[in-house]
Motif scaffolding. Structure first.
Motif, PDB file in Angstrom:
ATOM      1  N   GLN A 169       0.818  -1.204   0.000  1.00  0.00           N
ATOM      2  CA  GLN A 169       0.000   0.000   0.000  1.00  0.00           C
ATOM      3  C   GLN A 169       0.859   1.264   0.000  1.00  0.00           C
ATOM      4  OE1 GLN A 169      -3.241  -0.481  -0.347  1.00  0.00           O
ATOM      5  NE2 GLN A 169      -3.599   1.730  -0.599  1.00  0.00           N
ATOM      6  N   ASN A 170       1.902   1.253   0.793  1.00  0.00           N
ATOM      7  CA  ASN A 170       2.797   2.417   0.820  1.00  0.00           C
ATOM      8  C   ASN A 170       3.492   2.615  -0.525  1.00  0.00           C
ATOM      9  OD1 ASN A 170       2.173   3.016   3.471  1.00  0.00           O
ATOM     10  ND2 ASN A 170       3.924   1.911   4.321  1.00  0.00           N
ATOM     11  N   ARG A 171       3.850   1.521  -1.165  1.00  0.00           N
ATOM     12  CA  ARG A 171       4.497   1.633  -2.473  1.00  0.00           C
ATOM     13  C   ARG A 171       3.557   2.225  -3.504  1.00  0.00           C
ATOM     14  NH1 ARG A 171       7.110  -3.377  -6.009  1.00  0.00           N
ATOM     15  NH2 ARG A 171       8.190  -2.046  -7.548  1.00  0.00           N
ATOM     16  N   ILE A 172       2.297   1.773  -3.490  1.00  0.00           N
ATOM     17  CA  ILE A 172       1.343   2.278  -4.473  1.00  0.00           C
ATOM     18  C   ILE A 172       0.939   3.709  -4.164  1.00  0.00           C
ATOM     19  CG2 ILE A 172      -0.841   1.604  -3.384  1.00  0.00           C
ATOM     20  CD1 ILE A 172       0.105   1.016  -7.055  1.00  0.00           C
ATOM     21  N   ASN A 173       0.975   4.084  -2.873  1.00  0.00           N
ATOM     22  CA  ASN A 173       0.593   5.449  -2.498  1.00  0.00           C
ATOM     23  C   ASN A 173       1.584   6.491  -3.022  1.00  0.00           C
ATOM     24  OD1 ASN A 173      -1.698   4.614  -1.189  1.00  0.00           O
ATOM     25  ND2 ASN A 173      -0.765   4.610   0.853  1.00  0.00           N
ATOM     26  N   ILE A 174       2.825   6.080  -3.298  1.00  0.00           N
ATOM     27  CA  ILE A 174       3.807   7.018  -3.841  1.00  0.00           C
ATOM     28  C   ILE A 174       3.348   7.534  -5.206  1.00  0.00           C
ATOM     29  CG2 ILE A 174       6.188   7.263  -4.644  1.00  0.00           C
ATOM     30  CD1 ILE A 174       7.005   5.140  -2.636  1.00  0.00           C
ATOM     31  N   TYR A 175       2.681   6.678  -5.968  1.00  0.00           N
ATOM     32  CA  TYR A 175       2.327   7.014  -7.346  1.00  0.00           C
ATOM     33  C   TYR A 175       0.825   7.176  -7.547  1.00  0.00           C
ATOM     34  CZ  TYR A 175       6.913   4.896  -7.507  1.00  0.00           C
ATOM     35  OH  TYR A 175       8.229   4.566  -7.247  1.00  0.00           O
ATOM     36  N   GLY A 176       0.065   7.116  -6.459  1.00  0.00           N
ATOM     37  CA  GLY A 176      -1.370   7.279  -6.570  1.00  0.00           C
ATOM     38  C   GLY A 176      -2.086   6.126  -5.880  1.00  0.00           C
ATOM     39  N   THR A 177      -3.371   6.274  -5.739  1.00  0.00           N
ATOM     40  CA  THR A 177      -4.172   5.240  -5.055  1.00  0.00           C
ATOM     41  C   THR A 177      -5.353   4.834  -5.928  1.00  0.00           C
ATOM     42  OG1 THR A 177      -5.386   6.998  -3.915  1.00  0.00           O
ATOM     43  CG2 THR A 177      -3.524   5.995  -2.753  1.00  0.00           C
ATOM     44  N   PRO A 178      -5.132   4.186  -7.062  1.00  0.00           N
ATOM     45  CA  PRO A 178      -6.255   3.786  -7.922  1.00  0.00           C
ATOM     46  C   PRO A 178      -7.039   2.638  -7.290  1.00  0.00           C
ATOM     47  CG  PRO A 178      -4.204   2.876  -8.761  1.00  0.00           C
ATOM     48  CD  PRO A 178      -3.850   3.767  -7.612  1.00  0.00           C
ATOM     49  N   SER A 179      -8.323   2.644  -7.513  1.00  0.00           N
ATOM     50  CA  SER A 179      -9.178   1.585  -6.966  1.00  0.00           C
ATOM     51  C   SER A 179      -9.197   0.356  -7.863  1.00  0.00           C
ATOM     52  CB  SER A 179     -10.613   2.110  -6.787  1.00  0.00           C
ATOM     53  OG  SER A 179     -11.121   2.584  -8.024  1.00  0.00           O
ATOM     54  N   THR A 180      -8.744   0.537  -9.104  1.00  0.00           N
ATOM     55  CA  THR A 180      -8.712  -0.584 -10.043  1.00  0.00           C
ATOM     56  C   THR A 180      -7.324  -0.686 -10.659  1.00  0.00           C
ATOM     57  OG1 THR A 180      -9.453   0.831 -11.870  1.00  0.00           O
ATOM     58  CG2 THR A 180     -11.159  -0.321 -10.589  1.00  0.00           C
ATOM     59  N   ILE A 181      -7.065  -1.796 -11.317  1.00  0.00           N
ATOM     60  CA  ILE A 181      -5.794  -1.991 -12.019  1.00  0.00           C
ATOM     61  C   ILE A 181      -5.950  -1.401 -13.419  1.00  0.00           C
ATOM     62  CG2 ILE A 181      -4.135  -3.683 -12.841  1.00  0.00           C
ATOM     63  CD1 ILE A 181      -5.119  -5.562 -10.641  1.00  0.00           C
ATOM     64  N   ASN A 182      -5.352  -0.218 -13.645  1.00  0.00           N
ATOM     65  CA  ASN A 182      -5.518   0.454 -14.941  1.00  0.00           C
ATOM     66  C   ASN A 182      -4.202   0.694 -15.671  1.00  0.00           C
ATOM     67  OD1 ASN A 182      -4.361   2.460 -13.405  1.00  0.00           O
ATOM     68  ND2 ASN A 182      -6.209   3.737 -13.343  1.00  0.00           N
ATOM     69  N   LEU A 183      -3.070   0.297 -15.095  1.00  0.00           N
ATOM     70  CA  LEU A 183      -1.723   0.429 -15.702  1.00  0.00           C
ATOM     71  C   LEU A 183      -1.300   1.882 -15.899  1.00  0.00           C
ATOM     72  CD1 LEU A 183      -1.868  -2.286 -18.550  1.00  0.00           C
ATOM     73  CD2 LEU A 183      -1.553  -2.598 -16.101  1.00  0.00           C
ATOM     74  N   GLU A 184      -2.061   2.834 -15.396  1.00  0.00           N
ATOM     75  CA  GLU A 184      -1.775   4.251 -15.658  1.00  0.00           C
ATOM     76  C   GLU A 184      -0.956   4.852 -14.514  1.00  0.00           C
ATOM     77  OE1 GLU A 184      -4.738   7.709 -15.483  1.00  0.00           O
ATOM     78  OE2 GLU A 184      -4.644   7.224 -17.633  1.00  0.00           O
ATOM     79  N   LEU A 185       0.235   5.307 -14.858  1.00  0.00           N
ATOM     80  CA  LEU A 185       1.135   5.939 -13.891  1.00  0.00           C
ATOM     81  C   LEU A 185       1.110   7.446 -14.104  1.00  0.00           C
ATOM     82  CD1 LEU A 185       3.356   5.908 -11.715  1.00  0.00           C
ATOM     83  CD2 LEU A 185       5.018   5.558 -13.551  1.00  0.00           C
ATOM     84  N   THR A 186       0.781   8.197 -13.071  1.00  0.00           N
ATOM     85  CA  THR A 186       0.694   9.654 -13.158  1.00  0.00           C
ATOM     86  C   THR A 186       1.932  10.289 -12.536  1.00  0.00           C
ATOM     87  OG1 THR A 186      -1.720   9.554 -13.018  1.00  0.00           O
ATOM     88  CG2 THR A 186      -0.665  11.679 -12.561  1.00  0.00           C
ATOM     89  N   LEU A 187       2.607  11.155 -13.296  1.00  0.00           N
ATOM     90  CA  LEU A 187       3.774  11.893 -12.796  1.00  0.00           C
ATOM     91  C   LEU A 187       3.317  13.281 -12.372  1.00  0.00           C
ATOM     92  CD1 LEU A 187       6.436  10.950 -15.511  1.00  0.00           C
ATOM     93  CD2 LEU A 187       5.951   9.802 -13.341  1.00  0.00           C
ATOM     94  N   ARG A 188       3.653  13.677 -11.140  1.00  0.00           N
ATOM     95  CA  ARG A 188       3.218  14.958 -10.593  1.00  0.00           C
ATOM     96  C   ARG A 188       4.411  15.774 -10.109  1.00  0.00           C
ATOM     97  NH1 ARG A 188      -2.355  14.752  -9.434  1.00  0.00           N
ATOM     98  NH2 ARG A 188      -3.237  12.640  -9.591  1.00  0.00           N
ATOM     99  N   SER A 189       4.213  17.068 -10.087  1.00  0.00           N
ATOM    100  CA  SER A 189       5.230  17.962  -9.533  1.00  0.00           C
ATOM    101  C   SER A 189       5.126  17.970  -8.017  1.00  0.00           C
ATOM    102  CB  SER A 189       5.041  19.380 -10.076  1.00  0.00           C
ATOM    103  OG  SER A 189       5.925  20.280  -9.423  1.00  0.00           O
ATOM    104  N   ALA A 190       6.291  18.000  -7.355  1.00  0.00           N
ATOM    105  CA  ALA A 190       6.304  18.020  -5.891  1.00  0.00           C
ATOM    106  C   ALA A 190       6.487  19.426  -5.333  1.00  0.00           C
ATOM    107  CB  ALA A 190       7.416  17.114  -5.371  1.00  0.00           C
TER     108      ALA A 190
END
Length: 385
Positions: A169-190
């Protein structure tokens, strides 16, 4: 007859005397006297006209220029890479665009990221099953159906699943918290800043095993770092907090104030230089990263005297000067040099403020001392029987 011979003899004497009056044998100037480290000339000695003099004076504040380069302020810079292989889907920002913290920069399609999403959901399912199993085992233990050992095994399995779920969960939270498996990785500015570099194109294939440049570089261009190459002698005048002026040849005579923030701890063994870093305010954004610049600081030389470089010479391994005691007397004096320069030399000890030093043809005086020393060595040898 005798009178004729006498007359002829007198005429010859007169002719010789006349010739003697007309021919004047030039006489060379007498050598100066060298005694107790001083050369004493006669006041009309012609060599005195060849000697130039200059007064030692308190060292003036000098402006020193050091080579430097402007770079992004790394404390206000983010370099964004893709943590997973995949393909570029949507690019939401362009070069030079202002962005805010949390803003979407791009979206990637990544099977690797899909595997991470799947792992997180699997860990959640395993944890849910482990909790149900543990609750059932607890009830059976309470009525005495199972032994303590089986309950302890169930508790341990629950803790393992809780740890696996937390990690996923912590690993996925770095790149977003999708409710489904959609293969989409979102890059955001920090952070808030400007897109100062973009190395991403639509449909581009990304590989994490390649040494690729960052996809985006976000920085605040109103604050830049100035990387300075200084010499060891500059460290006496530079320390964290020192004021520095920044000049860029491409921008004319404009001066940008800066403040030194970091002094390196290591001297480069090849160039004998040391790295310094200053922070430059760039509110109007006229300065650009990777511009070549000059870092200018005022060199403090308190307690030192300065003389023209031509006044100081090496005698053996010791620096020395000739000090004019008066118009015809010169003293050879050793000095301690604080710094050698092309136009001036800073003296730490050996001179007093206002003393006159020889700045032209000091080698003539050294030659006279050499002649005097050689003569002093030869004459005692001639005096021996």
């Amino acid at each position: 007859m005798q009178n004729r011979h006498s007359l002829a003899f007198v005429l010859i004497l007169i002719a010789i005397a006349a010739c003697t009056d007309q021919i004047e044998v030039p006489k060379g100037p007498s050598s100066p006297i060298y005694q107790a480290g001083r050369l004493q000339y006669k006041e009309d000695h012609p060599q005195l006209k060849l000697l130039g003099l200059s007064a030692a004076r308190e060292a003036q504040i000098e402006k020193v220029e050091l080579p430097a380069r402007l770079v992004w302020n790394e404390e206000k810079t983010q370099r964004i890479y893709s943590p997973f292989s995949g393909r570029v889907g949507v690019i939401s920002v362009d070069l030079g665009q202002n962005v805010s913290a949390g803003q979407v920069l791009a979206k990637l399609v990544s099977p690797e990221f899909g595997a991470v999403q799947s792992e997180a959901q699997r860990a959640q399912a395993d944890l849910s099953l482990a909790r149900q199993t543990n609750e059932r085992q607890q009830k059976l233990f309470d009525i005495g159906v199972i032994a303590r050992k089986e309950l302890d095994q169930s508790n341990a399995e629950l803790k393992r699943n809780e740890a696996a779920f937390t990690l996923a969960q912590n690993r996925i939270n770095i790149y977003g918290t999708p409710s489904t498996i959609n293969l989409e990785l979102t890059l955001r500015s920090a952070l808030n800043g400007v897109v100062v570099e973009r190395n991403i194109n639509p449909s581009q294939e990304l590989r994490t095993d390649l040494n690729q440049p960052p996809l985006f570089v976000i920085s605040d261009p109103t604050s830049l770092w100035l990387q300075i190459d200084a010499q060891e002698r500059d460290l006496a005048s530079l320390s964290p907090g020192s004021a520095i002026d920044v000049k860029v040849s491409a921008l004319g005579d404009r001066v940008y104030p800066a403040r030194l923030s970091v002094v390196g701890e290591q001297i480069d063994p090849v160039t004998r230089s040391i790295k310094l870093r200053a922070i430059v305010s760039n509110l109007d954004r006229s300065l650009k990263s990777d511009m070549l610049a000059k870092a200018v600081y005022q060199k403090q030389s308190k307690g030192l005297l300065e003389v023209p470089s031509a006044a100081v010479f090496l005698r053996g391994r010791q620096h020395a000067v000739f000090v004019a005691v008066n118009a015809a007397s010169f003293e050879l004096r050793e000095v301690e040099v604080a710094e050698l320069g092309t136009d001036r030399i800073l003296i730490r000890t050996g001179l007093k403020n206002g003393e006159q030093v020889v700045t032209q043809n000091a080698l003539l005086l050294l030659r006279e001392i050499k002649f005097a020393e050689d003569s002093a060595q030869v004459n005692p040898m001639k005096a021996k029987p």
